[in-house]
Design an enzyme around this catalytic site. Structure first.
Site, PDB file in Angstrom:
ATOM      1  N   ARG A 172      38.816  56.477  46.029  1.00  0.00           N
ATOM      2  CA  ARG A 172      40.340  56.052  46.181  1.00  0.00           C
ATOM      3  C   ARG A 172      41.258  56.978  46.902  1.00  0.00           C
ATOM      4  NH1 ARG A 172      41.996  52.058  40.822  1.00  0.00           N
ATOM      5  NH2 ARG A 172      40.860  50.386  41.865  1.00  0.00           N
ATOM      6  N   LYS A 210      31.294  32.283  33.825  1.00  0.00           N
ATOM      7  CA  LYS A 210      31.935  31.132  33.173  1.00  0.00           C
ATOM      8  C   LYS A 210      32.950  30.521  34.092  1.00  0.00           C
ATOM      9  CE  LYS A 210      31.909  33.260  28.555  1.00  0.00           C
ATOM     10  NZ  LYS A 210      32.759  33.796  27.214  1.00  0.00           N
ATOM     11  N   GLY A 261      35.570  41.933  40.539  1.00  0.00           N
ATOM     12  CA  GLY A 261      34.780  41.899  39.493  1.00  0.00           C
ATOM     13  C   GLY A 261      33.416  42.677  39.822  1.00  0.00           C
ATOM     14  N   GLY A 312      41.754  42.374  40.050  1.00  0.00           N
ATOM     15  CA  GLY A 312      42.680  41.476  39.725  1.00  0.00           C
ATOM     16  C   GLY A 312      43.653  40.970  40.712  1.00  0.00           C
TER      17      GLY A 312
END
Length: 397
Positions: free
Chosen positions: A37, A198, A355, A378
């Protein structure tokens, strides 16, 4: 295309530029263990140094919740940043107030300072206007280079952008350009691969994509829920049976929108989820009652590869199977490698993120060939869901 300013639009010589980076890096025993990063953030800072700016870097680190937690100090990060940039970085042990002002006022053209963890102040996460004003007093310009925090309306990402002339940093710019090409004005046909466990966690995302892409390829555990909703028996597979009605609504919405909805036609099944477990390939119409679907089968993989050959743009979020454990990584690996090959050949623009996706593509050895891989988690997902990101909206205001 860009409706935001970039570093190229700013006259920064002799000016103080507050740069919001995301330097939330892995740390052990007070040392940075992975500088990725920092390295990615360095380009913006280098460009500003070269233009003669006085660069003031701000970031959060961890979740100190408004307390001064010594293990969450940015001081070691400033040292690591100095090594990456090959220059001494001044460090202020607060991000506002006299300590910050003293360090910033001591800068000369081309120099860099880093301020202490923004989240040592509760006001940061509350998007407090007074706190933003104190930050803004330290700069003449504001540059946001932290797309990964753009889905949060915090003082250092949203409120401050209203107070200073602003621009996107190089990382933010690359992300916004890649995302624009993928969904806002893509070359068609556009495919999206959505995998993961999911359906319930990705309802907004699937709902938004159905209206925007030409084909939606579903994999992972969530494919089982759609198969079940179509009346197929999925044995002991991961399946959200209570989501069957919702799944049928999504299928109907896709049909109405002219979006091809592609589910596996065959599956790799096993009685246990373990490395090298005994497994076999079955049709999704004939899944035995005592097995679990753990990956898409070879016929499904071939069908996806054929579909991708006719596409111009691919957005990817989530694996096609339980890629962490071989042999259930085969479908994800094969499709990722094919997407990488088409990208290298210049026929497909590939944008991926969120993710497990980065890990799955890295595992497939395909990450470097993709057009753009977002590490923003996110923020990337909320963008895929079609939501306005406060940190991005503030740059466009």
């Amino acid at each position: 295309m860009a409706d935001f300013k970039t570093l190229d639009d700013l006259e920064v010589k002799g000016k103080r530029v507050v740069v919001r980076s995301d330097l939330n890096v892995p740390m052990k025993d007070g040392k940075v263990t992975d500088a990725t990063r920092i390295e990615r953030s360095a380009q913006t800072i280098k460009d500003l140094m070269a233009k003669g700016a006085r660069v003031v870097v701000v970031s959060h680190f961890g979740r100190p919740k408004g307390e001064r937690v010594p293990e969450m100090s940015l001081k070691p990060v400033a040292e690591a940043m100095g090594e990456v940039l090959g220059t001494e970085i001044a460090f202020a042990d607060d991000c506002i107030g006299p300590a910050a002002r003293m360090v910033v006022n001591g800068l000369v053209d081309g120099q860099v300072a880093m301020l202490e963890n923004l989240r040592y102040h509760k006001a940061e996460e509350k998007n407090d206007p007074d706190f933003a004003r104190e930050l803004a007093e330290l700069g003449d310009f504001y540059v946001n280079d932290a797309f990964s925090t753009a889905h949060r309306a915090h003082a250092s990402t949203e409120a401050i952008a209203q107070l200073l002339p602003n621009a996107a940093g190089r990382l933010m710019q690359a992300e916004l350009v890649a995302l624009g090409k993928a969904l806002e004005h893509p070359e068609k046909p556009v495919a999206a691969i959505v995998g993961g466990a999911k359906v319930s966690t990705k309802l907004d995302l699937i709902g938004n994509l159905v209206a925007k892409v030409d084909m939606l390829i579903i994999g992972g555990g969530m494919a089982n829920t759609f198969l079940y909703a179509q009346g197929k028996d999925v044995g002991k597979s991961l399946c959200e049976k209570d989501m069957a009605d919702t799944a049928r609504e999504i299928l109907a919405k896709a049909e109405a929108a002219g979006c091809a909805f592609i589910l596996p036609t065959d599956a790799v099944v096993a009685r246990e989820f373990a490395a090298g477990a005994d497994n076999s390939v079955v049709s999704v119409d004939a899944v035995p009652a005592d097995v679990m679907i753990l990956d898409a089968g070879p016929a499904s993989v071939e069908a996806i590869k054929e579909k991708l050959a006719g596409c111009k743009t691919l957005v990817w979020n989530g694996p096609l199977g339980a890629f962490e454990i071989p042999p259930f990584d085969a479908a994800t690996n094969a499709v990722a490698q094919e997407a990488a090959r088409l990208t290298s050949a210049g026929s497909l623009l590939t944008v991926a993120g969120g993710g497990d996706t980065v890990g799955a593509l890295a595992h497939a050895g395909a990450v470097d060939q993709f057009s753009y891989v977002s590490t923003a988690g996110g923020a990337f997902l909320e963008w895929l869901e079609g939501k306005d990101l406060p940190g991005v909206a503030a740059l466009k205001a």
